[in-house]
Design a protein around this motif. Structure first.
Motif, short mmCIF file in Angstrom:
data_model
loop_
_atom_site.label_atom_id
_atom_site.label_comp_id
_atom_site.label_asym_id
_atom_site.label_seq_id
_atom_site.Cartn_x
_atom_site.Cartn_y
_atom_site.Cartn_z
N GLY A 28 0.81 -1.22 0.00
CA GLY A 28 0.00 0.00 0.00
C GLY A 28 0.85 1.26 0.00
N ARG A 29 1.94 1.24 0.74
CA ARG A 29 2.85 2.40 0.75
C ARG A 29 3.51 2.59 -0.61
NH1 ARG A 29 4.53 0.04 5.73
NH2 ARG A 29 6.55 -0.43 4.82
N LEU A 30 3.93 1.48 -1.23
CA LEU A 30 4.56 1.58 -2.55
C LEU A 30 3.58 2.12 -3.58
CD1 LEU A 30 6.53 -1.81 -2.65
CD2 LEU A 30 7.33 0.43 -1.87
N LEU A 31 2.35 1.61 -3.57
CA LEU A 31 1.34 2.08 -4.51
C LEU A 31 1.02 3.55 -4.25
CD1 LEU A 31 -0.42 1.27 -6.88
CD2 LEU A 31 -2.17 0.53 -5.24
N GLY A 32 0.99 3.95 -2.99
CA GLY A 32 0.76 5.35 -2.64
C GLY A 32 1.82 6.27 -3.22
N GLU A 33 3.08 5.83 -3.20
CA GLU A 33 4.16 6.62 -3.79
C GLU A 33 3.93 6.82 -5.29
OE1 GLU A 33 8.34 5.72 -2.96
OE2 GLU A 33 7.66 4.55 -1.22
N VAL A 34 3.51 5.76 -5.96
CA VAL A 34 3.28 5.85 -7.40
C VAL A 34 2.15 6.83 -7.68
CG1 VAL A 34 2.56 4.59 -9.46
CG2 VAL A 34 4.20 3.56 -7.87
N TRP A 35 1.04 6.71 -6.96
CA TRP A 35 -0.10 7.61 -7.21
C TRP A 35 0.21 9.06 -6.84
CZ3 TRP A 35 -3.81 7.43 -10.46
CH2 TRP A 35 -4.21 6.20 -10.97
N GLU A 36 1.03 9.27 -5.83
CA GLU A 36 1.45 10.64 -5.49
C GLU A 36 2.23 11.25 -6.65
OE1 GLU A 36 4.57 12.60 -2.38
OE2 GLU A 36 3.15 11.15 -1.54
N CYS A 37 3.12 10.45 -7.24
CA CYS A 37 3.89 10.90 -8.40
C CYS A 37 2.97 11.19 -9.58
CB CYS A 37 4.92 9.83 -8.76
SG CYS A 37 5.85 10.14 -10.26
N LEU A 38 2.03 10.29 -9.86
CA LEU A 38 1.12 10.50 -10.99
C LEU A 38 0.27 11.75 -10.81
CD1 LEU A 38 -0.15 6.86 -11.70
CD2 LEU A 38 1.67 8.12 -12.87
N ARG A 39 -0.27 11.93 -9.60
CA ARG A 39 -1.10 13.13 -9.35
C ARG A 39 -0.28 14.40 -9.55
NH1 ARG A 39 -3.44 9.55 -5.64
NH2 ARG A 39 -2.07 10.23 -3.94
N ALA A 40 0.98 14.38 -9.11
CA ALA A 40 1.85 15.55 -9.30
C ALA A 40 2.07 15.81 -10.79
CB ALA A 40 3.20 15.34 -8.60
N GLY A 41 1.99 14.75 -11.61
CA GLY A 41 2.15 14.88 -13.05
C GLY A 41 0.85 15.12 -13.79
#
Length: 143
Positions: A28-41
């Motif tokens: 869940g933490r790893l997936l959260g990192e990915v989605w945080e990056c995507l939202r920033a993009g």
């Protein structure tokens, strides 16, 4: 169960080496990192979540199918789901039952003379609060 010819598909992931015991608390933490990056993009939805297990260590990649360009930052990197012949099934229902789908694919492979090479992955359907409407594709790459 069926055989599928899959083509490599681009992903955005965070890769990790973990243990099967620690993985449930980590993904869940790893997936959260990915989605945080995507939202920033500028990407807020439309990318299906994935988990790729490269081996039994496990060396894992957790992230999304990426169908559009996005700047990747931090530990989020470009990768891809592998291509080749895979045994696959679709698990319908609560995500907690995905493990049984993996077992079913392995049993089917054994019964039909197919040899999984250890690389496997899950592609999750769109989120739904109703577990009865959830689905996950489960793939095992064959030797």
């Amino acid at each position: 169960m069926s055989l599928a010819e899959v083509v490599p598909h681009p992903t955005a992931v965070v890769a990790a080496t973990t243990t099967w015991q620690d993985f449930p608390a980590l993904w869940g933490r790893l997936l959260g990192e990915v989605w945080e990056c995507l939202r920033a993009g500028g990407i807020h939805r439309g990318c299906r979540n994935i988990m790729l297990y490269r081996d039994d260590v496990p060396n894992v990649e957790v992230g999304v199918l990426l169908d559009q360009p996005c700047p990747l930052t931090g530990r989020v990197v470009s990768s891809e789901l592998p291509g080749g012949t895979a045994a696959m099934t679709v698990h319908r229902g609560d995500f907690g039952g995905v493990g049984a789908a993996h077992d079913a694919v392995l049993s089917w492979c054994a019964a039909h003379g197919h040899r999984p090479n250890g690389t496997r992955w899950e592609v999750y359907g769109p989120h739904d609060d109703d577990p009865a409407k959830q689905w996950t594709e489960v793939y095992w790459l064959l030797s």
